[in-house]
Design a protein around this motif. Sequence first.
Motif, PDB file in Angstrom:
ATOM      1  N   ALA A 168       0.774  -1.178  -0.054  1.00  0.00           N
ATOM      2  CA  ALA A 168      -0.110   0.198   0.027  1.00  0.00           C
ATOM      3  C   ALA A 168       0.854   1.201   0.002  1.00  0.00           C
ATOM      4  O   ALA A 168       0.706   2.236  -0.711  1.00  0.00           O
ATOM      5  N   GLU A 169       1.954   1.244   0.811  1.00  0.00           N
ATOM      6  CA  GLU A 169       2.723   2.466   0.684  1.00  0.00           C
ATOM      7  C   GLU A 169       3.441   2.582  -0.600  1.00  0.00           C
ATOM      8  O   GLU A 169       3.790   3.888  -0.990  1.00  0.00           O
ATOM      9  N   GLU A 170       3.864   1.398  -1.401  1.00  0.00           N
ATOM     10  CA  GLU A 170       4.570   1.700  -2.602  1.00  0.00           C
ATOM     11  C   GLU A 170       3.383   2.390  -3.621  1.00  0.00           C
ATOM     12  O   GLU A 170       3.826   3.061  -4.095  1.00  0.00           O
ATOM     13  N   TRP A 171       2.345   1.629  -3.429  1.00  0.00           N
ATOM     14  CA  TRP A 171       1.151   2.150  -4.351  1.00  0.00           C
ATOM     15  C   TRP A 171       1.018   3.704  -4.100  1.00  0.00           C
ATOM     16  O   TRP A 171       1.039   4.525  -5.047  1.00  0.00           O
ATOM     17  N   LEU A 172       0.923   4.157  -2.915  1.00  0.00           N
ATOM     18  CA  LEU A 172       0.594   5.521  -2.531  1.00  0.00           C
ATOM     19  C   LEU A 172       1.952   6.500  -2.914  1.00  0.00           C
ATOM     20  O   LEU A 172       1.738   7.309  -3.621  1.00  0.00           O
ATOM     21  N   VAL A 182       1.504   9.313  -5.811  1.00  0.00           N
ATOM     22  CA  VAL A 182       2.159  10.623  -5.309  1.00  0.00           C
ATOM     23  C   VAL A 182       2.923  11.161  -6.467  1.00  0.00           C
ATOM     24  O   VAL A 182       3.024  12.154  -7.004  1.00  0.00           O
ATOM     25  N   SER A 183       3.881  10.400  -6.886  1.00  0.00           N
ATOM     26  CA  SER A 183       5.015  10.517  -7.574  1.00  0.00           C
ATOM     27  C   SER A 183       4.207  11.005  -9.127  1.00  0.00           C
ATOM     28  O   SER A 183       4.753  12.002  -9.681  1.00  0.00           O
ATOM     29  N   GLN A 184       3.230  10.251  -9.600  1.00  0.00           N
ATOM     30  CA  GLN A 184       2.759  10.696 -10.727  1.00  0.00           C
ATOM     31  C   GLN A 184       1.733  11.767 -10.600  1.00  0.00           C
ATOM     32  O   GLN A 184       1.926  12.565 -11.762  1.00  0.00           O
ATOM     33  N   ALA A 232       1.498  17.481 -12.285  1.00  0.00           N
ATOM     34  CA  ALA A 232       1.685  19.008 -11.565  1.00  0.00           C
ATOM     35  C   ALA A 232       2.717  19.674 -12.126  1.00  0.00           C
ATOM     36  O   ALA A 232       2.616  20.984 -12.734  1.00  0.00           O
ATOM     37  N   GLU A 233       3.740  19.123 -12.134  1.00  0.00           N
ATOM     38  CA  GLU A 233       5.014  19.831 -12.776  1.00  0.00           C
ATOM     39  C   GLU A 233       4.917  20.087 -14.384  1.00  0.00           C
ATOM     40  O   GLU A 233       5.358  21.120 -14.610  1.00  0.00           O
ATOM     41  N   ARG A 234       4.287  19.027 -15.096  1.00  0.00           N
ATOM     42  CA  ARG A 234       4.126  19.317 -16.422  1.00  0.00           C
ATOM     43  C   ARG A 234       3.020  20.459 -16.747  1.00  0.00           C
ATOM     44  O   ARG A 234       3.356  21.327 -17.709  1.00  0.00           O
ATOM     45  N   SER A 235       2.056  20.513 -15.863  1.00  0.00           N
ATOM     46  CA  SER A 235       0.959  21.457 -16.073  1.00  0.00           C
ATOM     47  C   SER A 235       1.422  22.952 -15.705  1.00  0.00           C
ATOM     48  O   SER A 235       1.373  23.811 -16.524  1.00  0.00           O
TER      49      SER A 235
END
Length: 137
Positions: A17-21, A25-27, A32-35
């Motif tokens: 679950a932590e890896e998924w989260l 978050v990274s995605q 957000a950076e691309r936007s």
Amino acid sequence: MLDLGESRTPVEDLDAAEEWLDSWVSQVDARAERSVELSRRVAALTGSAEGRDGAIRVTVGSSGQVEALDLDDRVHELPGPRLAREIVAVMRRAQAVLAARVAEQVQATVGADSEAGRAVIGSFETRFPVPDRPDER
């Protein structure tokens, strides 16, 4: 029958679950950076066009507003109403150029197929369509 060899412990479930989260978050951060990058690029864009004979040139800013209007002395030969129509036609072409440049920047940053990309391109194409009348091209 339950195969205990393939069951996960609560700690393994928590780790997954932590890896998924973390991945999610990274995605989100990357989007957000691309936007933000797209917003920065669009804010710096302009579009320019000129009349058939080059007597009228219009440059529009990132929101489609006229930033520069250059007229040479040949415009004195035109009656006022025709001059006004030609200026508006050139302005519309400059706005269509701007919309095309925005589409290029969308493709280069967030992607034209992304939800954000479709929204930005759609907004500019709606506000600044390619002129369809021959005197507006």
